[in-house]
Design an enzyme around this catalytic site. Structure first.
Site, PDB file in Angstrom:
ATOM      1  N   ARG A  43      63.393  35.977  60.012  1.00  0.00           N
ATOM      2  CA  ARG A  43      62.751  36.641  61.147  1.00  0.00           C
ATOM      3  C   ARG A  43      61.263  36.897  60.914  1.00  0.00           C
ATOM      4  O   ARG A  43      60.437  36.791  61.821  1.00  0.00           O
ATOM      5  CB  ARG A  43      63.467  37.969  61.437  1.00  0.00           C
ATOM      6  CG  ARG A  43      63.046  38.563  62.755  1.00  0.00           C
ATOM      7  CD  ARG A  43      63.637  39.918  63.093  1.00  0.00           C
ATOM      8  NE  ARG A  43      64.656  40.423  62.212  1.00  0.00           N
ATOM      9  CZ  ARG A  43      64.814  41.725  61.964  1.00  0.00           C
ATOM     10  NH1 ARG A  43      63.991  42.607  62.497  1.00  0.00           N
ATOM     11  NH2 ARG A  43      65.783  42.135  61.181  1.00  0.00           N
ATOM     12  N   TYR A  73      65.263  39.190  57.300  1.00  0.00           N
ATOM     13  CA  TYR A  73      63.797  39.185  57.224  1.00  0.00           C
ATOM     14  C   TYR A  73      63.226  37.839  56.770  1.00  0.00           C
ATOM     15  O   TYR A  73      62.166  37.411  57.229  1.00  0.00           O
ATOM     16  CB  TYR A  73      63.309  40.268  56.260  1.00  0.00           C
ATOM     17  CG  TYR A  73      63.311  41.668  56.801  1.00  0.00           C
ATOM     18  CD1 TYR A  73      63.831  41.963  58.059  1.00  0.00           C
ATOM     19  CD2 TYR A  73      62.782  42.704  56.053  1.00  0.00           C
ATOM     20  CE1 TYR A  73      63.827  43.251  58.550  1.00  0.00           C
ATOM     21  CE2 TYR A  73      62.775  44.014  56.533  1.00  0.00           C
ATOM     22  CZ  TYR A  73      63.306  44.271  57.782  1.00  0.00           C
ATOM     23  OH  TYR A  73      63.303  45.556  58.262  1.00  0.00           O
ATOM     24  N   PHE A  83      25.472  31.935  38.399  1.00  0.00           N
ATOM     25  CA  PHE A  83      26.542  31.327  37.604  1.00  0.00           C
ATOM     26  C   PHE A  83      27.795  32.204  37.512  1.00  0.00           C
ATOM     27  O   PHE A  83      28.819  31.793  36.980  1.00  0.00           O
ATOM     28  CB  PHE A  83      26.046  31.065  36.179  1.00  0.00           C
ATOM     29  CG  PHE A  83      25.378  32.254  35.549  1.00  0.00           C
ATOM     30  CD1 PHE A  83      26.072  33.421  35.275  1.00  0.00           C
ATOM     31  CD2 PHE A  83      24.026  32.219  35.237  1.00  0.00           C
ATOM     32  CE1 PHE A  83      25.461  34.529  34.718  1.00  0.00           C
ATOM     33  CE2 PHE A  83      23.388  33.331  34.669  1.00  0.00           C
ATOM     34  CZ  PHE A  83      24.113  34.476  34.404  1.00  0.00           C
ATOM     35  N   ASN A 133      25.188  25.342  32.746  1.00  0.00           N
ATOM     36  CA  ASN A 133      25.209  26.635  33.424  1.00  0.00           C
ATOM     37  C   ASN A 133      25.733  26.461  34.848  1.00  0.00           C
ATOM     38  O   ASN A 133      25.103  25.784  35.650  1.00  0.00           O
ATOM     39  CB  ASN A 133      23.784  27.188  33.472  1.00  0.00           C
ATOM     40  CG  ASN A 133      23.682  28.605  32.957  1.00  0.00           C
ATOM     41  OD1 ASN A 133      22.809  29.347  33.367  1.00  0.00           O
ATOM     42  ND2 ASN A 133      24.547  28.996  32.065  1.00  0.00           N
ATOM     43  N   TYR A 139      12.604  31.373  30.358  1.00  0.00           N
ATOM     44  CA  TYR A 139      13.981  31.243  29.888  1.00  0.00           C
ATOM     45  C   TYR A 139      14.542  29.869  30.262  1.00  0.00           C
ATOM     46  O   TYR A 139      14.423  29.419  31.399  1.00  0.00           O
ATOM     47  CB  TYR A 139      14.870  32.329  30.491  1.00  0.00           C
ATOM     48  CG  TYR A 139      16.321  32.219  30.067  1.00  0.00           C
ATOM     49  CD1 TYR A 139      16.695  32.537  28.766  1.00  0.00           C
ATOM     50  CD2 TYR A 139      17.303  31.763  30.942  1.00  0.00           C
ATOM     51  CE1 TYR A 139      18.016  32.428  28.351  1.00  0.00           C
ATOM     52  CE2 TYR A 139      18.629  31.651  30.542  1.00  0.00           C
ATOM     53  CZ  TYR A 139      18.968  31.981  29.240  1.00  0.00           C
ATOM     54  OH  TYR A 139      20.283  31.854  28.831  1.00  0.00           O
ATOM     55  N   HIS A 175      27.436  24.831  22.229  1.00  0.00           N
ATOM     56  CA  HIS A 175      28.293  25.353  23.286  1.00  0.00           C
ATOM     57  C   HIS A 175      29.569  24.528  23.474  1.00  0.00           C
ATOM     58  O   HIS A 175      30.499  24.984  24.137  1.00  0.00           O
ATOM     59  CB  HIS A 175      27.518  25.440  24.601  1.00  0.00           C
ATOM     60  CG  HIS A 175      26.578  26.613  24.654  1.00  0.00           C
ATOM     61  ND1 HIS A 175      25.614  26.837  23.701  1.00  0.00           N
ATOM     62  CD2 HIS A 175      26.467  27.636  25.546  1.00  0.00           C
ATOM     63  CE1 HIS A 175      24.943  27.931  24.001  1.00  0.00           C
ATOM     64  NE2 HIS A 175      25.441  28.440  25.112  1.00  0.00           N
ATOM     65  N   GLU A 231      25.625  39.448  27.768  1.00  0.00           N
ATOM     66  CA  GLU A 231      26.539  39.032  28.838  1.00  0.00           C
ATOM     67  C   GLU A 231      27.728  40.001  28.812  1.00  0.00           C
ATOM     68  O   GLU A 231      28.788  39.709  28.259  1.00  0.00           O
ATOM     69  CB  GLU A 231      26.944  37.576  28.623  1.00  0.00           C
ATOM     70  CG  GLU A 231      25.723  36.657  28.674  1.00  0.00           C
ATOM     71  CD  GLU A 231      25.989  35.232  28.222  1.00  0.00           C
ATOM     72  OE1 GLU A 231      27.173  34.867  28.056  1.00  0.00           O
ATOM     73  OE2 GLU A 231      25.014  34.483  28.043  1.00  0.00           O
TER      74      GLU A 231
END
Length: 532
Positions: free
Chosen positions: A297, A294, A354, A210, A63, A93, A440
């Site tokens: 404090r 508050y 990744f 990646n 791959y 991409h 994915e």
């Protein structure tokens, strides 16, 4: 790791894949520090590339080297088409959207990608990392679309826009003759530094896109900015404590020893340092008030929890900055499971480094923490301006002639508006949209979390700036014979350098921005460090 041989010499960050810090990222991203590649890291890059070459020659289906990507993982690519495969990967991409990343985001992206590659597990050639280093040093900044990342398989689309420039495609900005930025094609931009476009070798395209580097780069800057903001919020709270005639008894170490959260104790100590020698605090040490509200404090408890959240993010960012996050990763066979694909000397292991979840969850946690920091700050602003609850020595809305003048009525509106916007911010890491044909099927949305956190931080910084400005105005109505504390006096004086007292109504938008800039640049922190 950052090195500066002299005050006059430009900073240099040595990139070794092991020691990069958020402060190094800021030096390169914001101050233009140069980068150098460590020689041992360079040797690791060369060795990793040799392992890839050996595996390619073996003819095995691996791959990222000779198969399709994502859901197309089972498609085998012919040897004659492997180089084209890498180029097609970048082109396909680079399909992001939205605004272009700003300069500091692009430089942080370049730096973090470079540092991940020089760890020596990605299998790229030496020339690839050299090109990235030269682009940083010569300020060749790819035009990168900000949207499109799912945070798994990393920040694919933004990194692809960056990587296109390496092959002479896409666009980049460079410094023009008169200092302006020019937008050129990738090839033209590389030529300004006498670089030739690369023809990518097997695995290099995937190694370049990646990983979590957009998320990591933005998160690294967020760590630095959030720590500065936390310091400034303490300073603002300390000043408010003084001018509202509050007590610092809430910071007594005895209280915090019996509830020993680290951030809480650190903030209590910090408030005591800021108000040390304060004649204002001492002037009412024996008054009839039993307790403060508050927002004053519980300042150590709230600010301390925020600090703990920031530290939680820093821990993850420091790990991620120096991690190998692409896929697959290339190992020496002696250091990997022998079931992995490879040869007797080298193996390739496909995994999920990744995935941005370790950062996404902590970035969303930061959003929650900064929301609370801004919220308590705005409540302290209200205590200074609200005529229904403020101290007797303070006029309504801190106006010299209230009624004729509105004073600081509207800055509190602005803070309230920003709080509303902050609270409307979502938590992207809780979402998931499967992609790539279901291959994915769970993603982190870490880049979206990073951008959300950045927006929240900028708004929270403005809220704290409003408190600093308001506290300084309230100081004008405190007995001028009484001195501020060691730190709060510095805070007041620095605010007054950019914003004079308001004696009659005027527009305060520029004052708010100027005070926010004191926080953003670290100048407030720097001045306080000089006296604390």
């Amino acid at each position: 790791m950052t090195d500066a041989s002299s005050d006059a010499a430009p900073e240099t960050v040595v990139v070794d894949g092991e020691s990069l810090t958020p402060e190094d990222v800021e030096a390169v991203a914001r101050r233009g520090a140069k980068v150098e590649i460590d020689e041992e890291a360079r040797a690791a890059v060369v060795a990793s590339r040799e392992r890839v070459a050996e595996i390619v020659e073996s003819g095995q289906a691996v791959y990222g080297l000779n198969t399709g990507f994502g859901q197309l993982v089972d498609t085998r690519i012919e040897e004659s088409e492997i180089e084209q495969l890498q180029t097609n990967l970048l082109r396909s991409h680079a399909s992001g959207a939205g605004r272009a990343l700003d300069t500091e985001e692009v430089r942080s992206l370049l730096l973090t990608r470079l540092n991940a590659l020089v760890k020596g597990y990605s299998g790229v050639r030496e020339i690839v990392v050299d090109h990235l280093a030269t682009m940083l040093n010569e300020r060749i900044h790819p035009v990168v679309r900000s949207r499109g990342s799912l945070g798994a398989s990393g920040d694919l689309a933004p990194l692809a826009h960056l990587a296109l420039v390496l092959i002479g495609e896409g666009e980049a900005t460079v410094s023009g003759e008169h200092g302006e930025r020019e937008r050129l094609s990738g090839a033209e931009a590389l030529a300004t530094a006498e670089l030739e476009p690369l023809t990518l070798a097997p695995k290099e395209g995937l190694a370049l896109i990646n990983g979590t580097q957009l998320t990591t780069g933005v998160a690294a800057l967020l760590v630095v900015d959030a720590e500065r903001l936390a310091e400034a919020a303490d300073a603002a709270g300390a000043l408010t404590t003084e001018v509202t005639m509050g007590t610092t008894a809430n910071c007594d170490p005895a209280i915090h020893r019996v509830r020993p959260h680290g951030g809480q104790a650190a903030v209590a100590e910090h408030i005591q340092e800021l108000t040390a020698n304060s004649e204002i605090v001492e002037s009412h040490a024996n008054c009839d008030r039993v307790q403060d509200a508050y927002s004053v404090r519980c300042l150590p408890q709230v600010h301390g929890a925020v600090r703990d959240a920031i530290e939680h993010l820093r821990e993850a960012v420091e790990i991620e900055l120096n991690s190998a996050t692409d896929n697959p990763l290339v190992f020496d066979a002696e250091n990997a499971d022998n079931r992995a694909t490879g040869t007797d000397d080298a193996v390739v292991i496909s995994g999920g480094n990744f995935h941005g979840e370790p950062l996404a969850l902590r970035l969303d946690y930061l959003v929650s923490a900064l929301t609370e920091l801004a919220a308590i700050s705005e409540r302290r602003v209200d205590r200074m301006v609200n005529p229904n609850i403020q101290e007797d020595h303070l006029p309504p809305f801190l106006a010299e002639d209230s009624g004729l003048n509105s004073g600081f009525m509207i800055p509190q509106y602005t803070a309230a508006s920003l709080i509303n916007e902050i609270r409307a911010t979502g938590r992207p890491s809780m979402d998931n949209t499967p992609v790539s044909g279901g291959q994915e099927d769970h993603v982190s949305m870490s880049a979206t979390s990073a951008f959300s956190a950045k927006s929240v931080l900028e708004n929270a910084r403005t809220v704290v700036a409003v408190e600093l400005l308001t506290g300084s105005q309230a100081s004008e109505f405190v007995d001028d014979s009484l001195a501020h504390g060691r730190g709060t006096s510095v805070v007041y004086e620095l605010v007054r350098e950019v914003s004079p007292p308001v004696t009659e109504d005027r527009s305060l938008d520029a004052d708010i921005e100027a005070v926010a800039e004191l926080v953003a640049t670290g100048l407030l922190e720097e001045r306080l460090d000089d006296v604390m």
